[in-house]
Scaffold this motif. Structure first.
Motif, PDB file in Angstrom:
ATOM      1  N   SER A  26       0.521  11.232  -8.057  1.00 23.11           N
ATOM      2  CA  SER A  26      -0.498  10.539  -8.560  1.00 23.11           C
ATOM      3  C   SER A  26      -1.344  11.393  -9.612  1.00 23.11           C
ATOM      4  O   SER A  26      -2.426  10.941 -10.179  1.00 23.11           O
ATOM      5  N   TYR A  61      -9.826   1.762  -4.707  1.00 24.23           N
ATOM      6  CA  TYR A  61      -8.499   1.621  -4.834  1.00 24.23           C
ATOM      7  C   TYR A  61      -7.946   0.265  -4.757  1.00 24.23           C
ATOM      8  O   TYR A  61      -8.250  -0.567  -3.834  1.00 24.23           O
ATOM      9  N   GLY A  62      -7.021  -0.122  -5.388  1.00 19.60           N
ATOM     10  CA  GLY A  62      -6.276  -1.555  -5.081  1.00 19.60           C
ATOM     11  C   GLY A  62      -5.258  -1.443  -4.273  1.00 19.60           C
ATOM     12  O   GLY A  62      -4.809  -0.419  -3.525  1.00 19.60           O
ATOM     13  N   TRP A  63      -4.850  -2.559  -3.743  1.00 18.09           N
ATOM     14  CA  TRP A  63      -3.694  -2.851  -2.775  1.00 18.09           C
ATOM     15  C   TRP A  63      -2.497  -1.934  -2.965  1.00 18.09           C
ATOM     16  O   TRP A  63      -2.122  -1.286  -2.035  1.00 18.09           O
ATOM     17  N   GLY A  64      -1.911  -1.871  -4.330  1.00 22.01           N
ATOM     18  CA  GLY A  64      -0.624  -1.386  -4.714  1.00 22.01           C
ATOM     19  C   GLY A  64      -0.975   0.159  -4.450  1.00 22.01           C
ATOM     20  O   GLY A  64       0.195   0.623  -3.644  1.00 22.01           O
ATOM     21  N   GLU A  65      -2.015   0.742  -4.771  1.00 16.27           N
ATOM     22  CA  GLU A  65      -1.876   2.147  -4.602  1.00 16.27           C
ATOM     23  C   GLU A  65      -2.231   2.510  -3.049  1.00 16.27           C
ATOM     24  O   GLU A  65      -1.519   3.339  -2.665  1.00 16.27           O
ATOM     25  N   LEU A  90      -1.009   0.888  -0.496  1.00 18.35           N
ATOM     26  CA  LEU A  90       0.409   0.486   0.357  1.00 18.35           C
ATOM     27  C   LEU A  90       1.350   1.624  -0.161  1.00 18.35           C
ATOM     28  O   LEU A  90       2.109   1.973   0.454  1.00 18.35           O
ATOM     29  N   VAL A  91       1.401   1.947  -1.594  1.00 16.29           N
ATOM     30  CA  VAL A  91       2.228   2.959  -1.895  1.00 16.29           C
ATOM     31  C   VAL A  91       2.017   4.496  -1.143  1.00 16.29           C
ATOM     32  O   VAL A  91       2.872   5.155  -0.849  1.00 16.29           O
TER      33      VAL A  91
END
Length: 83
Positions: free
Chosen positions: A33, A46-50, A52-53
């Protein structure tokens, strides 16, 4: 007696494995990252994507490190005790 040794070794290896997995994850996350710290699940920045990744990477690293340490500890105990 070997059961006591086995449980003690398992506890110690679990703690060391958790610390090692955390250190490995921190370095991998920094590389992937470009950020110093991984996102916290409760953080609004932070968004969901970051999130969860990051969780998936952390879980994968923890699983591999735990399996490697557990396997090594079991083989070491088997060699030492013959059981």
């Amino acid at each position: 007696m070997s059961r006591v040794v086995s449980r003690g070794a398992s506890a110690v290896s679990g703690m060391l494995g958790g610390a090692l997995a955390g250190a490995v994850f921190k370095q991998v996350w920094k590389f992937v990252s470009g950020k110093e710290d991984a996102p916290q699940a409760t953080s609004d920045e932070y968004g969901w994507g970051e999130i969860l990744v990051a969780a998936a990477i952390q879980g994968a690293i923890f699983g591999v490190v735990k399996a490697a340490i557990d396997r090594s500890a079991a083989r070491g105990i088997h060699r030492a005790t013959g059981k």
